[in-house]
Design an enzyme around this catalytic site. Structure first.
Site, PDB file in Angstrom:
ATOM      1  N   GLU A 165      20.660  -9.023 -26.157  1.00  0.00           N
ATOM      2  CA  GLU A 165      20.172  -9.490 -24.872  1.00  0.00           C
ATOM      3  C   GLU A 165      20.193 -11.012 -24.858  1.00  0.00           C
ATOM      4  O   GLU A 165      20.454 -11.655 -25.874  1.00  0.00           O
ATOM      5  CB  GLU A 165      18.754  -8.985 -24.605  1.00  0.00           C
TER       6      GLU A 165
ATOM      7  N   ARG B  67      14.964 -18.611 -21.261  1.00  0.00           N
ATOM      8  CA  ARG B  67      13.754 -19.434 -21.328  1.00  0.00           C
ATOM      9  C   ARG B  67      13.693 -20.104 -22.688  1.00  0.00           C
ATOM     10  O   ARG B  67      14.528 -19.839 -23.552  1.00  0.00           O
ATOM     11  CB  ARG B  67      12.512 -18.556 -21.147  1.00  0.00           C
TER      12      ARG B  67
END
Length: 454
Positions: free
Chosen positions: A287, A291
């Site tokens: 994944e 952030r």
């Protein structure tokens, strides 16, 4: 645009971390705090504090409208979401854009592209990255079809998830119906999205991730990290660079991460998470986290960069301030997450008042803390208190420095995981390097912690 006043929409150590960079850059920091955090360490460090809402996160840190209202109320130019909470929520990024406020993070399009794990897998495939065999499980029949193709054991994972929530291991066909139902229920409760998918379970896998930074036009890879020491898919110890990997694997992982960043036209900080199969000596895309990561300090230690400052520069519209050739890794860094938990009692959370904090100091030692003497650890949030980070000339030196620093660390009044880290760093298997994600369960099975020791 020059950011002059920044709203920090988070709490604990990451809020204090962002505020520290704001102070260095001459940016006024405003902490958006819930009622439980109005007198926290970050609140005392910020230039100003604005109330965000009641203590429950759903009414404060997880409310995009409340964050934007707070930013407008103080006249903030920008919002930094930290990690967790709304950091990867496209609704907050979109609301900030509508309000004319800079969101210190990726674009709304990128957040949508990688926030949905199935969509992220499709982007990874389009960018040429290998993915773990699997597929969507819309219902039990579809799950059985995927399982028949992939084989057991396998993982059920939440499409909108992260942090291990909504993730379940299935060892056999008999376990599939019940485990699938449990994962769907957890996903719906945690993310408001009940969709799940299946992936082959790699028993000897290592969790390795590559830090990338992009400006929407170009991107650089800032080395990799090993995050394989995990409990229930929650990271406990991180290292940079990832140990015991051949040089060509480091290079291939960086190239894969850059290919995905280029495909997305990625802007900001991001982490491409990969699963390295030790037996097959290959890796797969897992994944992408859009952030700043909890474990970013180990990358900062080996690169000498301030990643929050780089985030802010990109958010201001500046092109990247470094090229790939400028990225040089020096030494080895290790991070230990110090949580208010009793590892002798199945990691039971241990909120309460901290009577005394003594943080280690010395060459190569860094502590990112969200608490101090007198702080109250509330029961409403994640139990992370501080991150002990060390830099050594090499891995052996880093581990020796980490052991010494842990001996100096004191947190009185609440039980912490510091004793667990002391035992872990003395473990022979960990000392060799390159442990897989099943290591920590083996570690726990071999040891028993004395109750109540912090």
């Amino acid at each position: 645009m020059r950011i002059r006043r920044l709203l920090v929409a988070n709490r604990g150590e990451i809020a204090a971390r962002v505020i520290r960079t704001c102070t260095r850059l001459g940016i006024e920091s405003v902490l958006a705090a819930s009622d439980a955090d109005l007198d926290s360490l970050p609140a005392r460090c910020a230039d100003r504090v604005v109330r965000l809402g009641p203590a429950p996160a759903a009414q404060s840190y997880l409310d995009p409208a409340a964050v934007v209202r707070a930013a407008r109320a103080v006249g903030a130019d920008a919002v930094h979401p930290g990690y967790g909470f709304l950091s990867e929520n496209p609704a907050l990024a979109a609301a900030c854009a509508e309000a004319g406020i800079v969101f210190v993070g990726p674009s709304v399009a990128s957040l949508h592209a990688v926030g949905d794990k199935l969509t992220a897998r499709s982007h990874a495939v389009a960018a040429g990255l290998p993915v773990v065999p699997g597929g969507e499980a819309a219902d039990l029949a579809a799950a059985r079809a995927v399982a028949a193709e992939v084989g057991y054991p396998l993982l059920v994972k939440a499409v909108g998830g992260g942090g291990g929530r909504g993730m379940q291991l299935v060892r056999s066909a008999a376990e599939l119906p019940g485990t699938l139902a449990l994962a769907v229920s957890e996903a719906a409760a945690a993310f408001g999205d009940a969709r799940v998918y299946l992936e082959r379970y790699v028993a000897s896998g290592r969790h390795v991730e590559v830090q990338v930074l992009g400006d929407g036009v170009s991107a650089v890879a800032l080395g990799d990290r090993d995050c394989s020491v995990q409990r229930r898919y929650q990271k406990l110890v991180e290292e940079a660079p990832a140990p015991a990997l051949p040089g060509h694997v480091h290079e291939a992982m960086a190239a894969a991460a850059l290919a995905l960043a280029a495909h997305l036209g990625y802007r900001g900080l991001g982490t491409v998470e990969l699963l390295y199969d030790r037996e097959q000596q290959t890796f797969f895309f897992l994944e992408m986290n859009a952030r700043i990561q909890v474990e970013h300090p180990v990358t900062e230690m080996v690169t000498g960069l301030d990643l929050v400052a780089e985030q802010i520069a990109v958010a201001e519209g500046l092109p990247l301030r470094l090229r790939q050739a400028d990225v040089a890794l020096t030494g080895h860094a290790v991070e230990c997450r110090i949580n208010a938990e009793d590892w002798a009692d199945d990691f039971r959370p241990a909120p309460g008042r901290i009577d005394r904090v003594v943080l280690p100091v010395g060459d190569g030692i860094r502590v990112d803390a969200g608490v101090q003497t007198g702080s109250v650890v509330p029961p409403h949030y994640d139990s992370l208190l501080a991150k002990l980070v060390v830099l050594g000339a090499d891995r052996a030196d880093a581990l020796a420095r980490a052991r010494a620093a842990l001996e100096l660390l004191r947190v009185d009044g609440v039980v912490t995981t510091a004793p667990m880290h002391r035992a872990l760093l003395d473990d022979d298997e960990f000392a060799v390097g390159g442990v897989d994600t099943a290591f920590f369960e083996r570690f726990l099975a071999d040891r028993r912690a004395p109750a109540g020791v912090s």
